[in-house]
Design a protein around this motif. Structure first.
Motif, PDB file in Angstrom:
ATOM      1  N   SER A 274      27.032  39.434  48.440  1.00 52.60           N
ATOM      2  CA  SER A 274      27.926  39.546  47.140  1.00 52.60           C
ATOM      3  C   SER A 274      29.137  38.351  46.451  1.00 52.60           C
ATOM      4  O   SER A 274      29.782  37.768  47.606  1.00 52.60           O
ATOM      5  N   ASN A 275      28.490  37.931  45.462  1.00 54.72           N
ATOM      6  CA  ASN A 275      28.967  37.282  45.044  1.00 54.72           C
ATOM      7  C   ASN A 275      30.367  37.853  44.334  1.00 54.72           C
ATOM      8  O   ASN A 275      31.637  38.700  44.349  1.00 54.72           O
ATOM      9  N   LYS A 276      31.407  36.933  43.371  1.00 57.20           N
ATOM     10  CA  LYS A 276      32.657  37.453  43.294  1.00 57.20           C
ATOM     11  C   LYS A 276      32.912  38.375  41.803  1.00 57.20           C
ATOM     12  O   LYS A 276      33.667  39.191  42.141  1.00 57.20           O
ATOM     13  N   ASN A 277      31.371  38.779  41.561  1.00 55.48           N
ATOM     14  CA  ASN A 277      31.345  40.219  40.241  1.00 55.48           C
ATOM     15  C   ASN A 277      31.052  41.167  41.637  1.00 55.48           C
ATOM     16  O   ASN A 277      30.274  42.437  40.509  1.00 55.48           O
ATOM     17  N   ASN A 278      30.493  40.810  42.647  1.00 59.91           N
ATOM     18  CA  ASN A 278      30.462  42.149  43.227  1.00 59.91           C
ATOM     19  C   ASN A 278      28.833  42.658  43.396  1.00 59.91           C
ATOM     20  O   ASN A 278      28.198  43.850  43.120  1.00 59.91           O
ATOM     21  N   ASN A 300      30.012  34.187  71.537  1.00 65.28           N
ATOM     22  CA  ASN A 300      32.099  34.172  72.191  1.00 65.28           C
ATOM     23  C   ASN A 300      32.384  34.004  70.829  1.00 65.28           C
ATOM     24  O   ASN A 300      32.618  33.762  69.660  1.00 65.28           O
ATOM     25  N   GLN A 301      33.753  33.902  70.845  1.00 68.68           N
ATOM     26  CA  GLN A 301      35.471  33.428  70.740  1.00 68.68           C
ATOM     27  C   GLN A 301      34.599  32.250  69.265  1.00 68.68           C
ATOM     28  O   GLN A 301      35.461  32.599  68.199  1.00 68.68           O
ATOM     29  N   ASN A 302      33.825  31.741  69.634  1.00 69.61           N
ATOM     30  CA  ASN A 302      33.266  30.166  68.494  1.00 69.61           C
ATOM     31  C   ASN A 302      32.463  30.169  68.327  1.00 69.61           C
ATOM     32  O   ASN A 302      32.032  29.627  67.775  1.00 69.61           O
ATOM     33  N   THR A 303      32.264  31.839  68.241  1.00 65.31           N
ATOM     34  CA  THR A 303      30.457  32.301  67.567  1.00 65.31           C
ATOM     35  C   THR A 303      30.879  32.124  66.542  1.00 65.31           C
ATOM     36  O   THR A 303      31.592  32.905  65.863  1.00 65.31           O
ATOM     37  N   ALA A 304      30.392  31.397  65.250  1.00 63.05           N
ATOM     38  CA  ALA A 304      31.020  32.085  64.257  1.00 63.05           C
ATOM     39  C   ALA A 304      29.410  31.740  62.486  1.00 63.05           C
ATOM     40  O   ALA A 304      28.652  30.400  63.334  1.00 63.05           O
ATOM     41  N   SER A 305      29.941  32.236  61.533  1.00 60.18           N
ATOM     42  CA  SER A 305      29.212  31.986  60.247  1.00 60.18           C
ATOM     43  C   SER A 305      27.750  32.445  60.624  1.00 60.18           C
ATOM     44  O   SER A 305      27.140  33.361  60.536  1.00 60.18           O
ATOM     45  N   LYS A 330      34.050  35.251  60.675  1.00 60.97           N
ATOM     46  CA  LYS A 330      33.495  34.028  59.345  1.00 60.97           C
ATOM     47  C   LYS A 330      32.701  34.634  58.760  1.00 60.97           C
ATOM     48  O   LYS A 330      30.461  34.311  58.472  1.00 60.97           O
ATOM     49  N   GLY A 331      33.069  35.921  58.010  1.00 58.30           N
ATOM     50  CA  GLY A 331      31.934  36.271  57.460  1.00 58.30           C
ATOM     51  C   GLY A 331      31.785  35.541  55.706  1.00 58.30           C
ATOM     52  O   GLY A 331      30.797  36.826  54.408  1.00 58.30           O
ATOM     53  N   VAL A 332      31.789  34.683  55.318  1.00 61.73           N
ATOM     54  CA  VAL A 332      31.349  34.476  53.877  1.00 61.73           C
ATOM     55  C   VAL A 332      30.818  33.080  53.613  1.00 61.73           C
ATOM     56  O   VAL A 332      30.483  31.474  55.050  1.00 61.73           O
ATOM     57  N   ILE A 333      30.125  32.418  52.982  1.00 63.75           N
ATOM     58  CA  ILE A 333      29.154  31.199  52.399  1.00 63.75           C
ATOM     59  C   ILE A 333      30.165  30.332  51.453  1.00 63.75           C
ATOM     60  O   ILE A 333      30.487  30.918  50.193  1.00 63.75           O
ATOM     61  N   GLU A 350      30.571  33.563  47.874  1.00 60.26           N
ATOM     62  CA  GLU A 350      29.486  35.090  49.060  1.00 60.26           C
ATOM     63  C   GLU A 350      30.440  35.131  49.678  1.00 60.26           C
ATOM     64  O   GLU A 350      30.641  34.560  50.550  1.00 60.26           O
ATOM     65  N   GLU A 351      30.426  36.935  49.744  1.00 59.22           N
ATOM     66  CA  GLU A 351      31.104  37.391  51.411  1.00 59.22           C
ATOM     67  C   GLU A 351      29.579  37.726  52.221  1.00 59.22           C
ATOM     68  O   GLU A 351      28.644  38.142  50.830  1.00 59.22           O
ATOM     69  N   TYR A 352      29.201  37.486  52.809  1.00 63.38           N
ATOM     70  CA  TYR A 352      27.950  38.600  53.837  1.00 63.38           C
ATOM     71  C   TYR A 352      28.048  38.962  54.178  1.00 63.38           C
ATOM     72  O   TYR A 352      29.372  39.870  55.124  1.00 63.38           O
ATOM     73  N   PHE A 353      26.916  40.955  54.767  1.00 63.22           N
ATOM     74  CA  PHE A 353      27.079  41.515  55.231  1.00 63.22           C
ATOM     75  C   PHE A 353      25.760  41.524  56.417  1.00 63.22           C
ATOM     76  O   PHE A 353      24.631  40.894  56.037  1.00 63.22           O
ATOM     77  N   THR A 354      25.958  42.530  57.054  1.00 64.87           N
ATOM     78  CA  THR A 354      24.825  42.632  58.190  1.00 64.87           C
ATOM     79  C   THR A 354      23.790  43.688  57.897  1.00 64.87           C
ATOM     80  O   THR A 354      24.308  44.080  57.169  1.00 64.87           O
ATOM     81  N   PRO A 355      22.823  43.787  58.040  1.00 62.86           N
ATOM     82  CA  PRO A 355      21.520  44.442  57.387  1.00 62.86           C
ATOM     83  C   PRO A 355      22.072  45.932  57.462  1.00 62.86           C
ATOM     84  O   PRO A 355      21.580  46.467  56.424  1.00 62.86           O
ATOM     85  N   ASN A 356      22.801  46.339  57.857  1.00 63.53           N
ATOM     86  CA  ASN A 356      23.640  47.873  58.442  1.00 63.53           C
ATOM     87  C   ASN A 356      24.862  47.710  57.197  1.00 63.53           C
ATOM     88  O   ASN A 356      25.929  48.514  57.033  1.00 63.53           O
ATOM     89  N   HIS A 357      24.862  46.691  56.422  1.00 65.54           N
ATOM     90  CA  HIS A 357      26.401  46.465  55.351  1.00 65.54           C
ATOM     91  C   HIS A 357      27.799  46.422  55.995  1.00 65.54           C
ATOM     92  O   HIS A 357      28.758  46.785  55.438  1.00 65.54           O
ATOM     93  N   ASN A 358      27.825  45.878  57.395  1.00 70.65           N
ATOM     94  CA  ASN A 358      28.992  45.587  57.902  1.00 70.65           C
ATOM     95  C   ASN A 358      29.583  44.317  58.295  1.00 70.65           C
ATOM     96  O   ASN A 358      28.588  43.676  57.887  1.00 70.65           O
ATOM     97  N   ILE A 359      31.102  44.734  57.293  1.00 65.41           N
ATOM     98  CA  ILE A 359      31.863  43.182  57.331  1.00 65.41           C
ATOM     99  C   ILE A 359      32.118  42.279  59.116  1.00 65.41           C
ATOM    100  O   ILE A 359      31.890  42.800  59.456  1.00 65.41           O
TER     101      ILE A 359
END
Length: 399
Positions: A274-278, A300-305, A330-333, A350-359
């Motif tokens: 999703s971009n700045k205009n949603n 683990n806690q260091n798994t990111a992006s 870290k859910g942003v690109i 952009e912010e990203y979500f999983t296929p089930n639209h989870n944040i």
């Protein structure tokens, strides 16, 4: 006469109506013009204020400071401060040198010594979490678990990880002195920098005929490394696959999605952004899966992006078990823009979500089975099997 009077009155009314309309339009136009002019003035005023303030500071520093002014460096710092005002740690102004480093990091090679480091926030130290196979660091004797105390005689803390990373890199053939702490004993290593080829994928067969693939980061070519590793392991007829994303800080999202294609059915959603205009963009799998054995994923806690993207895809689409501890979140690109002078701007676009639209952002991925490691191993990449409770649980789940 009466009709003539009415026509005259109607004519006067229409003229009056036109005059009022003209006046109202003029008033609206006036206020719009005032608003636009004021807005332009304010913007212009901000830039004038900035320019004036910098000149005042410059004159004062020139007349009073005991130090010489390096104006190029000061301007770079000012630009960093301006971008920093957005208060997003991922949006950054990058100098020419930093842009070159960023390109090196994602290209798969750089000049340095060949270690993976992390900020161990529990005691504010810089921890070596992995040593690249075949690197000068490995040949010299550095090990995962070593704490970097000094670089060229200067002591550093965990919060200075970026500074240490830059200090360790340099020109090929030059040397750097690393002082580490191992088992409460300081050791010093003089290491000659060389070209380091980043091997982001390692693989092997482990207990009970299980295939194991570790992905340390997502650089250019990581997906091809993963596919090649799996094809080699497949010759052993494994009964299950463990994908290890622990301590993987991310990288190129495209590489992550390419790996997901090997396990997700064609046509299924891989990623929602999703971009700045949603406005949402949905990426779907375009290939048929090539991996058809049971899979579990370690985080683990260091798994990111990008590694969280892959874990989320496999959790939502394939119902693969996720084992370990909650990921970083870290859910942003970021998109990188380059300027003609070699500098650049990294912007969260952009912010990203999983296929089930989870944040994911600031939330992370919660494992299906939580398994914690003893504190001495929780930030280490290469853990002996007998101490790796998370890997042992993965093998158990594949049985």
């Amino acid at each position: 006469n009466e009709n003539l009077v009415k026509k005259t009155e109607n004519k006067k009314y229409n003229i009056l109506k036109i005059i009022i309309t003209i006046i109202v339009t003029a008033i609206i136009t006036y206020f719009l013009t005032i608003t636009i002019t004021l807005k332009s003035y304010l913007n212009s005023s901000n830039m004038t204020y900035l320019s004036t303030k910098i000149n005042l500071i410059k004159q004062k520093l020139k007349s009073e400071s005991i130090y010489d002014l390096d104006e190029d460096k000061m301007i770079e710092k000012a630009l960093k401060g301006y971008v920093g005002g957005i208060e997003d740690k991922y949006t950054q102004y990058l100098t020419k040198e930093e842009m070159n480093e960023l390109m090196e990091d994602t290209s798969g090679s750089y000049v340095g010594i060949g270690v993976y480091m992390a900020d161990n926030t529990s005691d504010n130290t810089i921890l070596i979490i992995g040593v690249i196979e075949g690197s000068v660091a490995e040949k010299t004797g550095l090990q995962a678990g070593d704490i970097i105390k000094k670089v060229d005689g200067i002591e550093y803390k965990g919060e200075q990880l970026d500074t240490v990373s830059n200090k360790i890199k340099g020109d090929e053939g030059t040397s750097v002195t690393i002082t580490i702490l191992r088992n409460n004993e300081e050791k010093e290593f003089n290491i000659v920098r060389s070209n380091v080829k980043l091997k982001t994928v390692s693989s092997k067969m482990i207990e009970n005929n299980k295939a194991y693939i570790k992905i340390s980061s997502f650089n250019d070519g990581t997906a091809n490394e993963f596919k090649e590793a799996y094809e080699n392991l497949k010759e052993n007829n494994p009964t299950g696959l463990i994908i290890d994303l622990r301590n993987n800080g991310g990288g190129l999202v495209t590489e992550s999605l390419d790996i997901a294609e090997t396990m997700v059915e064609k046509g299924k959603t891989l990623l929602i952004t999703s971009n700045k205009n949603n406005k949402e963009d949905i990426k779907k799998s375009k290939e048929n899966p090539t991996i058809n054995i049971p899979v579990v994923v370690l985080i683990n806690q260091n798994t990111a992006s990008a590694s969280e993207i892959l874990a989320g895809i496999l959790k939502d689409n394939c119902n693969y078990k996720i084992i370990g501890t909650k990921s970083y979140g870290k859910g942003v690109i970021q998109t990188v823009y380059s300027f003609s002078d070699g500098s650049g701007l990294k912007v969260t676009t952009e912010e990203y979500f999983t296929p089930n639209h989870n944040i994911i952002n600031k939330v992370g991925i919660t494992p299906d089975i939580e398994v914690k490691l003893d504190s001495e191993w929780e930030n280490i990449s290469n853990i002996p099997y007998e101490n790796d409770l998370q890997l042992q649980e993965a093998v158990k789940q594949l049985e």
